[in-house]
Design an enzyme around this catalytic site. Sequence first.
Site, PDB file in Angstrom:
ATOM      1  N   ASP A 189       0.868  -1.169   0.000  1.00  0.00           N
ATOM      2  CA  ASP A 189       0.000   0.000   0.000  1.00  0.00           C
ATOM      3  C   ASP A 189       0.907   1.222   0.000  1.00  0.00           C
ATOM      4  O   ASP A 189       1.760   1.364   0.874  1.00  0.00           O
ATOM      5  CB  ASP A 189      -0.888  -0.008   1.238  1.00  0.00           C
ATOM      6  CG  ASP A 189      -1.780   1.218   1.304  1.00  0.00           C
ATOM      7  OD1 ASP A 189      -2.478   1.477   0.320  1.00  0.00           O
ATOM      8  OD2 ASP A 189      -1.748   1.903   2.337  1.00  0.00           O
TER       9      ASP A 189
ATOM     10  N   THR B 104       0.602   4.579   0.523  1.00  0.00           N
ATOM     11  CA  THR B 104       0.562   5.526   1.633  1.00  0.00           C
ATOM     12  C   THR B 104       0.942   4.828   2.941  1.00  0.00           C
ATOM     13  O   THR B 104       0.350   3.824   3.318  1.00  0.00           O
ATOM     14  CB  THR B 104      -0.830   6.152   1.773  1.00  0.00           C
ATOM     15  OG1 THR B 104      -1.199   6.731   0.521  1.00  0.00           O
ATOM     16  CG2 THR B 104      -0.841   7.212   2.853  1.00  0.00           C
TER      17      THR B 104
ATOM     18  N   ASP C 199      -1.640   0.101   6.564  1.00  0.00           N
ATOM     19  CA  ASP C 199      -1.718   0.793   7.847  1.00  0.00           C
ATOM     20  C   ASP C 199      -3.117   1.310   8.168  1.00  0.00           C
ATOM     21  O   ASP C 199      -3.380   1.733   9.281  1.00  0.00           O
ATOM     22  CB  ASP C 199      -0.724   1.961   7.901  1.00  0.00           C
ATOM     23  CG  ASP C 199      -1.033   3.035   6.867  1.00  0.00           C
ATOM     24  OD1 ASP C 199      -1.854   2.767   5.956  1.00  0.00           O
ATOM     25  OD2 ASP C 199      -0.456   4.131   6.958  1.00  0.00           O
TER      26      ASP C 199
END
Length: 797
Positions: free
Chosen positions: A301, A303, A545
Amino acid sequence: MTTPMLAGDRGLTAAEVAERVEAGAVNEAKRHTSRPFSAILRANLFTPLNAVIGVLAVIAVTFGGWKQGLFAGVIIANILIGTVQELRAKRTLDKLSLMNQANAKVLRDGEVQEVPPNRIVKDDLVFVEPGDRVVVDGPVVESRNLEIDESLLTGEADPVAKTPGDEVRSGSFAVAGTGLFRAQHIGADSYAAKLVEEASKFTLARSELREGINRFIKLINWLIVPIAILLIVSQAADAQNWREIIVSTVAGIVPMIPEGLVLLTSVAFAVGVVRLGARKCLVQELPAIEGLARTDVLCLDKTGTLTEGGMDVDAIRPINGTAADAALEALAALAAADDSPNPTMQAVAAHLQEQEVADPRWRVIDVMPFSSARKWSGTRFTDHGTWLLGAPDVLLDAGDPVAMDADVLAAQGLRVLALVTAESASTTGGGSTPQVTGVKAQALVVLRQRLRSTAAATLAYFKEQGVAVKIISGDSPAAVGAVAAQLGVEGAADTVDARRLPEDPEELADLLERATIFGRVKPHQKQAFVKALQSRGHTVAMTGDGVNDVLALKDADLGIAMGSGSAAARSVAQVVLLDDEFATLPHVVAEGRRVLGNIGRVSNLFLTKTVYAIALALFIAVGASIAWFAGGEPLPYPFLPIHQSLINLFTIGLPAFFLALAPTFDRARPGFVKRVLKFAIPAGICCAVPTFAVYLASLAHDGYDSALPQTTAAITLFSLALVALAIVAKPYTWWKGLLVGVCAGAFVLVLAVPPLARFYELELPGVWNTTAAAIAVGCGVAALLFWLVVRPKHLRD
């Protein structure tokens, strides 16, 4: 954090909390990040292998003297080493788990307080915002567009809007809005009692490595009993020397047991936990150590993984004649109305504060929180209409010049949001653009993301190791591709817009095999990516996250969460990078490869010993039976327990301990059991046959009353086992050569020093015995090398 306002209720008072604590109405569900000391000691002390070895040691000492029971020293070693290493791992896990623990927020005395989940009491008002896990069950008492993801409970991917009176259950998590609910079912009565127990538990389950070793143990247990009985019966013919027969029979049974294999596997896992813990990497499930070593596809991912937490506003560009002050005023109003800002809104708010833009105090009708599925957030104001902030390609038409300008900026690696007004907007319905009408662009908010300084080197490492990387993000494909290009990722120019992905799983899997960069990916699509890759036989690791990563983290073969990420993401991941350092992943890979590679080597040694012990026992049993029927001399077993202790110490025990903890860089391969058996069976037979042959020859040459037949057989078996060790130790380094040399020298020293030779009941061999042993060893080595080099290709590793 904004304190939620609840008319007529300020939550429990301190006195009411104290009363409930006194009454035991506390969320005290059992939660162990590791086993308690008593469980660790029991697990290392009371094992079936320890019990068998202990019984055999008692028998050997009773009938042969104390030194014949020296092999039982392995029990003490197993207990001490296993316990000490697991205690070290326990301390590391407990310390890191405390760092990883997410506090709950409760409303008490009119203020939001953070408390550990196990300090929530019955009737507490629990406050949740995006990313928070729901850790107890109860009814909602206040909702500000609260949306709960219950996919981990129901399997339904769509978030559920919660209004006052609706139930929320532990195991779900908030994805949008904020709310308060009353803690009604706590402790063992809640879903959390089971979920939290599993979250950070010290476990060795579900490991291909350990499952393979358990298969070995079961197979050996089935073989040992009948072969031991056969050996005992065959040796019983020599009734006059029954005490010696009992001792030699024990010597035949002991090496069949791979007594140190389970120990060294546990030690390798435990040492891995400690090593990774030193890098602030929490391994919540021990098999995760080997999981990343087996990974061949890593889904990242963008970000929070490739970029650091937080963003900086680069510029706010008014468009369509909008005044700059008007755009800033609208953004300030949106920021003030958002009581659960995501990182993007936090960056905007920080920029406005730097520019000294005050809250205009526009009156709010309704707040529409940000959702990763919608890609926008907004607020409906009394006198200023509806304002939205979100992805330009979601809020604006594809042909809109403003959307095209946003694409140009995104292609430079910038993150771009559109500030728009709308005639109407709604968060219901599950779609995106159909919920918004009458859109007019007012400004573009341009943000600059902070790339991790170590990201490029880490991605290059995975490329070198043959691990395919898939970068997936909710951002626009152009923005994701630009970031990937800056990091040197191949295929960065060929991005895929997830809104146009095929629905068919097979077509999706085909696309995933070809493409690397994906933008505008929704949470349920990340989960679909994982499943599609797994359907093609890939071992998939997923990093993330946020709450939008939870489904994919849960279904991946290995979920890796960032320590600063949402509590929901951390709770379902097997590995948590507590310092958010993406560069730690290569160390996790290296640790996994160390464990798998070295335990494979150690298993080769222990299973080779088991095979040659079983083969020798069969040869002796058959030979003794033939001799008995022919009326010849009884054929005793060639070794005493003290001989086996010596041979095992320097060909397996000592070298296996060093090999189990050595560094290795070999990529993990599937088929652990088959690969070990392909080496251990031929290697064991190549050890047993020459040893048995030279033993028979020495009996005929030196007689049954001489110790030379046993010595000759011991030299042959030791030499062949040492050759197997040398083969297993590849690739060679100076210390491995030194290790093999020291072990060989130690055995020669025992033979050459009379007191040591007498202690081990051996004799210095003569020329005939040395020559016979050398010929036997040469034949065994030639046969083993022939198998390893010449055997058919389909039988090779």
